[in-house]
Motif scaffolding. Structure first.
Motif: not given
Length: 81
Positions: A7, A10-11, A14, A72-74, A76-78, A80-81
């Motif tokens: 996470a 991924l942040r 972003t 935005q896709a990343i 959105d995935y974050l 859901r983690l």
């Protein structure tokens, strides 16, 4: 790699994507200004065509939109983690 580490990574991605999107957005006005200045001469013997800058401006717009979608896709995935 733990979920928390993933996470965090991924942040960071972003943030980098947002910086890239902002950079592409900031370049468009500069290209438009350059085009306006060059339109005075229309076409130089060196082969300059104003259409080339139009294409660059359009491509930057497309790149900015794609970067925003990827970010935005990343995000959105974050969520859901």
């Amino acid at each position: 790699m733990t979920i928390s580490e993933l996470a965090g990574a991924l942040r960071e991605v972003t943030v980098t994507l947002e910086q890239s999107r902002a950079l592409t957005s900031s370049v468009v006005p500069l290209l438009a200004e350059a085009k306006a200045a060059l339109m005075v001469v229309r076409q130089e013997p060196n082969g300059y065509q104003p259409v080339e800058l139009d294409l660059a401006i359009a491509e930057l717009g497309t790149a900015g939109a794609q970067i925003a979608q990827a970010r935005q896709a990343i995000l959105d995935y974050l969520m859901r983690l």
